[in-house]
Design an enzyme around this catalytic site. Sequence first.
Site, PDB file in Angstrom:
ATOM      1  N   HIS A  71       0.861  -1.182   0.000  1.00  0.00           N
ATOM      2  CA  HIS A  71       0.000   0.000   0.000  1.00  0.00           C
ATOM      3  C   HIS A  71       0.899   1.234   0.000  1.00  0.00           C
ATOM      4  O   HIS A  71       2.017   1.211   0.531  1.00  0.00           O
ATOM      5  CB  HIS A  71      -0.881   0.029   1.242  1.00  0.00           C
ATOM      6  N   GLU A  73       0.888   3.932   1.745  1.00  0.00           N
ATOM      7  CA  GLU A  73       1.314   4.394   3.063  1.00  0.00           C
ATOM      8  C   GLU A  73       2.478   3.561   3.602  1.00  0.00           C
ATOM      9  O   GLU A  73       3.448   4.108   4.124  1.00  0.00           O
ATOM     10  CB  GLU A  73       0.162   4.300   4.081  1.00  0.00           C
ATOM     11  N   CYS A 101      -6.314   2.095   5.734  1.00  0.00           N
ATOM     12  CA  CYS A 101      -6.977   0.857   6.146  1.00  0.00           C
ATOM     13  C   CYS A 101      -6.408   0.413   7.501  1.00  0.00           C
ATOM     14  O   CYS A 101      -5.458   1.020   8.007  1.00  0.00           O
ATOM     15  CB  CYS A 101      -6.743  -0.221   5.085  1.00  0.00           C
ATOM     16  N   CYS A 104      -2.539  -0.196   7.407  1.00  0.00           N
ATOM     17  CA  CYS A 104      -1.763   1.038   7.296  1.00  0.00           C
ATOM     18  C   CYS A 104      -1.891   1.884   8.554  1.00  0.00           C
ATOM     19  O   CYS A 104      -0.913   2.492   8.999  1.00  0.00           O
ATOM     20  CB  CYS A 104      -2.195   1.813   6.056  1.00  0.00           C
TER      21      CYS A 104
END
Length: 175
Positions: A71, A73, A101, A104
């Site tokens: 992801h 992040e 999410c 993260c």
Amino acid sequence: MAIPPIDLPPPPIDDRTYLAHRHWMKRAIELAQAAGEAGEVPVGAIVVDGQNRLIATAQNRRERDRNPIAHAEILALQAASQILQTWRLHNCTLYVTLEPCPMCAGAIVQARLGWLVYGTDDPKAGAIRTVLNLPDSRASYHRLPVLGGILESTCRQQLQAWFARRRQASDRSGH
């Protein structure tokens, strides 16, 4: 039993700070656009230090890297930690186009991030304010200042348009 969020007023934002937030979010939106063009969910992330200097950038790479944790992040936090040679990012701000999410959000708390600024809420998996509130939960020992809604409509429209194109392509191909 869920713990209600800590009800602290947001810190005041002067015009210069708001313009800086917009500047970095625009850069994150550009990264998200590139991710979308590469077939990824369009999410971009940027880490800046306490002097407002760019430290790291990233975009979603799950499909390209065949990696469930790629992801934006996570990748931005990893890059910033390597560059700064520390996992403690308490003097840094993470800008991301979509509310993080649970995975993260956990990484952000673990990094002791100084600030999180995000564009649009994630009504399905948002773990900062929308579905869950991990930073303010009893599971979090780090209090994370959060500012959501910077260039919110642009971030939301970018995601909605990308998903609409994916649905249209899927309908045309019969899947």
